[in-house]
Design an enzyme around this catalytic site. Structure first.
Site, PDB file in Angstrom:
ATOM      1  N   ARG A 145     -11.098 -14.340   1.701  1.00  0.00           N
ATOM      2  CA  ARG A 145     -11.886 -14.694   2.886  1.00  0.00           C
ATOM      3  C   ARG A 145     -11.796 -16.180   3.226  1.00  0.00           C
ATOM      4  O   ARG A 145     -11.790 -16.545   4.398  1.00  0.00           O
ATOM      5  CB  ARG A 145     -13.342 -14.286   2.680  1.00  0.00           C
ATOM      6  N   HIS A 152     -11.056  -6.785  -5.369  1.00  0.00           N
ATOM      7  CA  HIS A 152     -10.804  -6.636  -3.933  1.00  0.00           C
ATOM      8  C   HIS A 152     -11.892  -7.361  -3.131  1.00  0.00           C
ATOM      9  O   HIS A 152     -12.284  -6.934  -2.051  1.00  0.00           O
ATOM     10  CB  HIS A 152     -10.776  -5.148  -3.575  1.00  0.00           C
ATOM     11  N   TYR A 171       0.892  -1.146   0.000  1.00  0.00           N
ATOM     12  CA  TYR A 171       0.000   0.000   0.000  1.00  0.00           C
ATOM     13  C   TYR A 171       0.935   1.201   0.000  1.00  0.00           C
ATOM     14  O   TYR A 171       1.605   1.474   1.001  1.00  0.00           O
ATOM     15  CB  TYR A 171      -0.889   0.025   1.245  1.00  0.00           C
ATOM     16  N   SER A 228     -11.158 -13.110  -5.984  1.00  0.00           N
ATOM     17  CA  SER A 228     -12.497 -12.564  -5.691  1.00  0.00           C
ATOM     18  C   SER A 228     -13.594 -13.601  -5.889  1.00  0.00           C
ATOM     19  O   SER A 228     -13.934 -13.969  -7.011  1.00  0.00           O
ATOM     20  CB  SER A 228     -12.827 -11.308  -6.518  1.00  0.00           C
ATOM     21  N   GLY A 229     -14.106 -14.071  -4.765  1.00  0.00           N
ATOM     22  CA  GLY A 229     -15.281 -14.943  -4.778  1.00  0.00           C
ATOM     23  C   GLY A 229     -14.999 -16.429  -4.692  1.00  0.00           C
ATOM     24  O   GLY A 229     -15.925 -17.234  -4.782  1.00  0.00           O
ATOM     25  N   THR A 255      -1.054  -2.950  -4.956  1.00  0.00           N
ATOM     26  CA  THR A 255      -2.518  -2.868  -5.031  1.00  0.00           C
ATOM     27  C   THR A 255      -2.906  -1.477  -5.527  1.00  0.00           C
ATOM     28  O   THR A 255      -2.509  -0.466  -4.944  1.00  0.00           O
ATOM     29  CB  THR A 255      -3.140  -3.152  -3.648  1.00  0.00           C
TER      30      THR A 255
HETATM   31  C1  LIG Z   1     -10.636  -8.636   5.635  1.00  0.00           C
HETATM   32  C2  LIG Z   1      -9.993  -8.343   4.314  1.00  0.00           C
HETATM   33  C3  LIG Z   1      -8.879  -7.532   4.286  1.00  0.00           C
HETATM   34  C4  LIG Z   1      -8.252  -7.257   3.067  1.00  0.00           C
HETATM   35  N1  LIG Z   1      -7.099  -6.529   3.069  1.00  0.00           N
HETATM   36  C5  LIG Z   1      -6.445  -6.321   1.907  1.00  0.00           C
HETATM   37  C6  LIG Z   1      -5.192  -5.658   1.901  1.00  0.00           C
HETATM   38  O1  LIG Z   1      -4.673  -5.268   2.933  1.00  0.00           O
HETATM   39  N2  LIG Z   1      -4.599  -5.483   0.693  1.00  0.00           N
HETATM   40  C7  LIG Z   1      -5.147  -5.906  -0.486  1.00  0.00           C
HETATM   41  O2  LIG Z   1      -4.553  -5.729  -1.555  1.00  0.00           O
HETATM   42  N3  LIG Z   1      -6.311  -6.574  -0.493  1.00  0.00           N
HETATM   43  C8  LIG Z   1      -6.966  -6.791   0.661  1.00  0.00           C
HETATM   44  N4  LIG Z   1      -8.138  -7.497   0.653  1.00  0.00           N
HETATM   45  C9  LIG Z   1      -8.625  -8.065  -0.599  1.00  0.00           C
HETATM   46  C10 LIG Z   1      -8.040  -9.465  -0.833  1.00  0.00           C
HETATM   47  O3  LIG Z   1      -6.672  -9.413  -1.097  1.00  0.00           O
HETATM   48  C11 LIG Z   1      -8.707 -10.164  -2.013  1.00  0.00           C
HETATM   49  O4  LIG Z   1      -8.611  -9.352  -3.145  1.00  0.00           O
HETATM   50  C12 LIG Z   1     -10.171 -10.501  -1.745  1.00  0.00           C
HETATM   51  O5  LIG Z   1     -10.375 -10.890  -0.418  1.00  0.00           O
HETATM   52  C13 LIG Z   1     -10.595 -11.628  -2.681  1.00  0.00           C
HETATM   53  O6  LIG Z   1     -11.947 -11.899  -2.542  1.00  0.00           O
HETATM   54  P1  LIG Z   1     -12.507 -13.123  -1.632  1.00  0.00           P
HETATM   55  O7  LIG Z   1     -12.397 -12.644  -0.219  1.00  0.00           O
HETATM   56  O8  LIG Z   1     -13.906 -13.238  -2.084  1.00  0.00           O
HETATM   57  O9  LIG Z   1     -11.635 -14.319  -1.924  1.00  0.00           O
HETATM   58  C14 LIG Z   1      -8.784  -7.775   1.860  1.00  0.00           C
HETATM   59  C15 LIG Z   1      -9.921  -8.579   1.901  1.00  0.00           C
HETATM   60  C16 LIG Z   1     -10.521  -8.877   3.113  1.00  0.00           C
HETATM   61  C17 LIG Z   1     -11.712  -9.780   3.121  1.00  0.00           C
END
Ligand SMILES: Cc1cc2nc3c(=O)[nH]c(=O)nc-3n(C[C@H](O)[C@H](O)[C@H](O)COP(=O)(O)O)c2cc1C
Length: 397
Positions: free
Chosen positions: A347, A292, A145, A324-325, A171
């Site tokens: 997740r 994301h 970040y 994602s997903g 990101t």
């Molecule tokens: C609780 C949480 C925190 C996240 N923090 C970050 C982060 O710090 N940096 C980032 O690039 N993506 C972050 N993400 C996005 C994840 O890297 C990823 O793109 C996303 O969770 C994928 O979707 P899914 O949860 O459905 O698998 C976060 C997602 C969640 C659920």
């Protein structure tokens, strides 16, 4: 008294083994965590259309089996950036993990190392780059970040390089904080002031509260500690991070980071074919097609819906990855059929870690691995690497 937490942990570990699917882990995480924490993990923004789109995108694809094939041996191993990983999916970066499970960043890193898959440490992690490099030297990547002050980003990049990490992930889909309404309702936004009902609800999760208090309250966003004022506490470091991020990033900055980083460089959050082409022209090694997890732009397309197109445009020049997903092994298979060189879970593995620490994270990996294995056998495609669009029957979105 000293036995209390150990007994609770053992009980959690026992239950973890009973989790049959990712949804079971999700339910266990929900039970363990105060609502304010679970909502932070679970939530999207605004109407949470993005999360729904991510899920429904998978349901538009069916997998067509071919039978009478020898599937007695199956192989999920796959090569990415010249390295052979045992499984076709790794762990996406998620911030503030220590709030859900103390030490959770490194538990996920260890689970990834043990499974021989990559772990991406978040730019808002609650453990340091150096500690991730220590526990998972071959498997830890770092997600940047970028800070408003370039000198901070430069120093973080230098630290990741000095620690020997193989891959930097930039990101790009957080130009500003999104409107996460669950967090607003819980009072989990800056300035942090949890609502009375969020505090009272948290008190109904004694195991979590005990862990939180035992470790001195709020976890520290470790990688930013050196840049905050000397001796700053967790809240002051979090406050400092919020003065530095999100920060406006342009192609100029991307070019600068690319130049600074000596190894594999990945851009996360790409959804437009033109952005994919431009990034490829700038010499990135990989792209992560991602929204994301439906947390930044509620009306963004589901990454799955743009994956094939992006892969066709730049897949011969860069590694096109996906997240994602993902909740099922079959989701990972579908993403691969649409061109994903590699897949990441956010997740799914985080639920496991929140519910049961390292065994929980490992359980999530095992569940997805086992599901992929069964799908490969059922499809008549024993090698994951052989999957492609021919295995899909797709409806129009
Ligand atoms: C609780 C949480 C925190 C996240 N923090 C970050 C982060 O710090 N940096 C980032 O690039 N993506 C972050 N993400 C996005 C994840 O890297 C990823 O793109 C996303 O969770 C994928 O979707 P899914 O949860 O459905 O698998 C976060 C997602 C969640 C659920």
């Amino acid at each position: 008294m000293a036995l209390g937490p150990r007994i609770c942990q053992d009980r959690a570990a026992m239950n973890i083994d009973k989790a049959v699917n990712i949804e079971d882990l999700r339910r266990m995480a929900k039970r363990h965590l105060p609502r304010v924490c679970f909502d932070f993990i679970e939530g999207g923004l605004e109407d949470e259309h993005g999360i729904a789109h991510n899920e429904s995108a998978f349901s538009r694809h069916k997998l067509t089996p071919r039978y009478l094939v020898d599937v007695s041996e199956r192989d999920q191993s796959t090569t990415l950036f010249g390295r052979r990983y045992a499984l076709p999916f790794g762990i996406a970066p998620t911030g503030l993990i220590g709030l859900f499970r103390r030490g959770g960043d490194l538990m996920l890193a260890e689970a990834a190392r043990d499974a021989n898959v990559p772990f991406i440490m978040s730019g808002a992690s609650t453990a340091s780059i150096e500690s991730a490099a220590k526990v998972a030297p071959e498997h830890a990547w770092y997600q940047l970040y970028a800070a408003r002050e370039m000198r901070i980003s430069e120093d973080i990049i230098r630290r990741a390089a000095d620690a020997g990490l193989s891959t930097l992930v930039l990101t790009v889909d957080v130009p500003i904080n999104s409107k996460r309404e669950r967090n607003i309702r819980n009072g989990f936004t800056r300035p942090y002031k949890l609502t009375r009902s969020a505090v009272l609800e948290a008190l109904t999760h004694p195991t979590w509260i005990a862990e939180y208090l035992r470790h001195g309250g709020m976890p520290v966003i470790e990688n930013w500690r050196p840049y905050a004022k000397p001796g700053a506490n967790a809240a002051e470091i979090a406050e400092f991070v919020s003065t530095q991020t999100p920060s406006t990033q342009t192609w100029r900055e991307l070019e600068a980071y690319r130049r600074l980083w000596p190894r594999k460089f990945v851009v996360k959050g790409v959804l437009h074919i033109d952005d994919a082409r431009r990034a490829a022209e700038m010499g990135v090694d990989g792209l992560m097609v991602s929204n994301h997890g439906g947390r930044q732009l509620d009306r963004a397309p589901a990454p799955l819906d743009v994956l094939l197109q992006i892969n066709q445009a730049v897949g011969n020049r860069v590694a096109v990855m996906f997240d994602s997903g993902i909740r099922r092994g079959s989701d990972i298979v579908i993403a691969r059929c649409l061109g994903a060189r590699y897949v990441f879970t956010g997740r799914a593995t985080l639920y496991g870690c929140a519910a049961g620490g390292k065994p929980g994270a490992a359980r999530a990996i095992t569940i997805l691995k086992d599901e992929i294995d069964r799908v490969l056998a059922q499809l008549g495609c024993p090698r994951f690497d052989d999957l492609g669009p021919d295995w899909l029957m797709s409806e129009r979105g």
